[in-house]
Design an enzyme around this catalytic site. Structure first.
Site, mmCIF file in Angstrom:
data_model
loop_
_atom_site.group_PDB
_atom_site.id
_atom_site.type_symbol
_atom_site.label_atom_id
_atom_site.label_comp_id
_atom_site.label_asym_id
_atom_site.label_seq_id
_atom_site.Cartn_x
_atom_site.Cartn_y
_atom_site.Cartn_z
ATOM 1 N N CYS A 134 0.837 -1.206 0.000
ATOM 2 C CA CYS A 134 0.000 0.000 0.000
ATOM 3 C C CYS A 134 0.868 1.251 0.000
ATOM 4 O O CYS A 134 1.399 1.635 1.042
ATOM 5 C CB CYS A 134 -0.933 -0.008 1.210
ATOM 6 S SG CYS A 134 -2.026 1.429 1.273
ATOM 7 N N CYS A 137 -0.427 4.093 2.151
ATOM 8 C CA CYS A 137 -0.258 3.847 3.590
ATOM 9 C C CYS A 137 1.175 4.130 4.029
ATOM 10 O O CYS A 137 1.408 4.729 5.081
ATOM 11 C CB CYS A 137 -0.580 2.388 3.923
ATOM 12 S SG CYS A 137 -2.173 1.787 3.338
ATOM 13 N N ASP A 138 2.141 3.663 3.234
ATOM 14 C CA ASP A 138 3.532 3.627 3.695
ATOM 15 C C ASP A 138 4.495 4.505 2.905
ATOM 16 O O ASP A 138 5.674 4.594 3.264
ATOM 17 C CB ASP A 138 4.036 2.174 3.652
ATOM 18 C CG ASP A 138 3.226 1.255 4.556
ATOM 19 O OD1 ASP A 138 2.799 1.730 5.627
ATOM 20 O OD2 ASP A 138 3.007 0.090 4.202
#
Length: 312
Positions: A134, A137-138
């Site tokens: 992701c 997300c990261d």
């Protein structure tokens, strides 16, 4: 014979949020946690984009908090995996892997989706240490660093372009000699000066002491000019798709060609079966964020409450 007003299948942000709202509406929800209690977020390290945590919070901690909150307001959370459902007549029959049958007046399906992996051992070895599925997300953790994205479709190109806004360099590792993405996305990717597309490349492995420091690649695998080499990188992102956990329900609920549930109206959570609702990543091929999953869990529980109220 056990009958419940509201059965929630799945325990990620969508399932736990649905449980919190359903419990507060006096629906006494039963939650079946599934094969991975807490969902995909339990495999994530620090989450910095979930509102309310200015210092960030780990994925397992966030899910533990949600679970405890659901318990505090009266949800009945049980371990188990749903193996069969019968949505022909209400109350609906749901069978758990221990053979238990639960009859539910409303059902919220929040079974999530699992990221597809290449199947190499290093993906597990470096999970949360440089391997991610992701980018949104990261990606923040790789500002001004070098990353690689695996995949050749729209998702991979989107992730590569997003990461290019943060990282100093992005390698896009593509198995085929072409991109499968839409023409507009291909042009955007090929014209981005920070993205280098590596066509006809396969990933053999990753290496690094305390996290990912590089990727081992093979170019033109199986051809006479096959070559092997290593590339220094700081992060390795998988963008080869997700598999929605919808198989048990497909006889009754509409899905797209990939298996994601297709809601029956603009609510985003109602289905063609009255009293059965969908929430979270299993019905969301586009956003796949904890906050959007939680929001849909809220909507599903509110719709379940309204459905029961209308039935009297």
């Amino acid at each position: 014979m056990e009958v419940t007003k509201c059965l929630i299948i799945g325990s990620g942000p969508a399932g736990y949020t649905a449980a919190i709202y359903a419990a507060r509406a006096n629906l006494s929800p039963v939650v079946i946690e599934g094969i991975q209690p807490g969902g995909q977020l339990t495999q994530t390290t620090v989450i910095e984009n979930f509102p309310g945590f200015p210092q960030g919070i780990t994925g397992p901690e966030l899910m533990d908090n949600m679970r405890q909150q659901a318990l505090n307001v009266g949800a009945d959370i049980r371990s188990g995996v749903v193996t069969a459902v019968d949505f022909e007549t209400s109350p609906y029959t749901v069978t758990i892997d221990d053979g238990t049958e639960i009859y539910a007046e409303t059902v919220v399906v929040a079974t999530g989706a699992a990221a597809k992996y290449l199947g190499i051992a290093d993906e597990t070895k470096y999970a949360g240490m440089g391997v991610s599925a992701c980018a949104t997300c990261d990606g923040f953790f790789y500002r001004k660093k070098v990353v690689a994205v695996v995949g050749g479709g729209d998702t991979a190109c989107e992730e590569a372009n997003y990461l290019a806004s943060l990282a100093s360099k992005v390698y896009l590792i593509v198995r085929k000699p072409f991109l499968r993405a839409s023409q507009a996305m291909q042009e955007r990717t090929m014209n981005n000066p920070k993205i280098e597309v590596l066509f006809e490349h396969n990933t053999e492995g990753l290496f690094g002491e305390n996290g990912v420091e590089g990727v081992r690649l093979v170019k033109r695998k199986g051809e006479p000019d096959e070559t092997h080499y290593s590339l220094p990188i700081d992060g390795f992102f998988l963008a080869i798709g997700h598999t929605p956990n919808s198989e048990v329900f497909r006889k009754y609920l509409a899905t797209d060609e990939t298996g994601y549930f297709v809601p029956s109206d603009a609510s985003g959570v109602r289905t063609v079966v009255p009293g059965v609702f969908v929430a979270g990543d299993v019905a969301d091929p586009h956003y796949r964020q904890a906050i959007t999953a939680a929001a849909s869990g809220c909507k599903a529980a509110l719709e379940a409450e309204r459905y029961l109220a209308a039935k009297g």
